[in-house]
Design a protein around this motif. Structure first.
Motif, PDB file in Angstrom:
ATOM      1  N   ALA A  31     -62.525 -44.714  56.703  1.00 53.12           N
ATOM      2  CA  ALA A  31     -62.467 -45.063  55.386  1.00 53.12           C
ATOM      3  C   ALA A  31     -62.065 -46.620  54.917  1.00 53.12           C
ATOM      4  O   ALA A  31     -62.634 -47.226  54.194  1.00 53.12           O
ATOM      5  N   THR A  74     -64.128 -49.099  56.337  1.00 50.98           N
ATOM      6  CA  THR A  74     -65.620 -49.382  55.402  1.00 50.98           C
ATOM      7  C   THR A  74     -65.183 -50.008  54.149  1.00 50.98           C
ATOM      8  O   THR A  74     -65.963 -50.926  53.649  1.00 50.98           O
ATOM      9  N   ALA A 131     -66.046 -45.968  49.790  1.00 52.21           N
ATOM     10  CA  ALA A 131     -65.423 -45.176  50.782  1.00 52.21           C
ATOM     11  C   ALA A 131     -64.386 -44.013  50.045  1.00 52.21           C
ATOM     12  O   ALA A 131     -64.052 -44.427  48.721  1.00 52.21           O
ATOM     13  N   ASN A 132     -63.846 -42.993  50.653  1.00 53.12           N
ATOM     14  CA  ASN A 132     -63.019 -42.335  50.297  1.00 53.12           C
ATOM     15  C   ASN A 132     -61.448 -42.832  50.355  1.00 53.12           C
ATOM     16  O   ASN A 132     -60.956 -42.303  51.157  1.00 53.12           O
ATOM     17  N   ILE A 133     -61.047 -43.754  49.519  1.00 50.80           N
ATOM     18  CA  ILE A 133     -59.605 -44.229  49.448  1.00 50.80           C
ATOM     19  C   ILE A 133     -59.053 -44.142  48.302  1.00 50.80           C
ATOM     20  O   ILE A 133     -59.577 -43.629  47.295  1.00 50.80           O
TER      21      ILE A 133
END
Length: 99
Positions: A54, A57, A28-30
């Protein structure tokens, strides 16, 4: 601007913590904040932030990855964290930043 959520995964052992962080970032975009060593039993907390979906996920992916090689102590998502919590998340009292 979207409000960031905080994700925490507590693992037993450094190898499991690195595996959790790796899987979470790839899924994910973290943003990985870092990890924090606790004072007992080898528990390490991996901390990251991003949008709520995100982070959710990333928690799922991190926990799944750790369950294959080690032990998950616990996990938590703090949705829409306040500014005071954000500054505490980045405090470097007992934290080594991985970024």
């Amino acid at each position: 601007m979207s409000v960031q959520s905080l994700g925490l995964i507590e693992t037993v052992g450094l190898t499991a913590a690195i595996e959790a962080a790796d899987a979470a970032i790839k899924s994910a975009n973290i943003v990985l904040i870092g990890y924090e060593l606790t004072k007992s039993n080898g528990v390490i907390t991996v901390k990251f932030e991003g949008e709520a979906s995100a982070v959710n996920t990333a928690i799922s992916a991190g926990c799944a990855a750790v369950s294959r090689i080690g032990e998950i102590h616990s996990h938590k998502i703090v949705s829409r964290q306040e500014d005071e919590l954000t500054s505490a998340s980045y405090a470097d009292d007992n934290m080594t930043v991985i970024i």
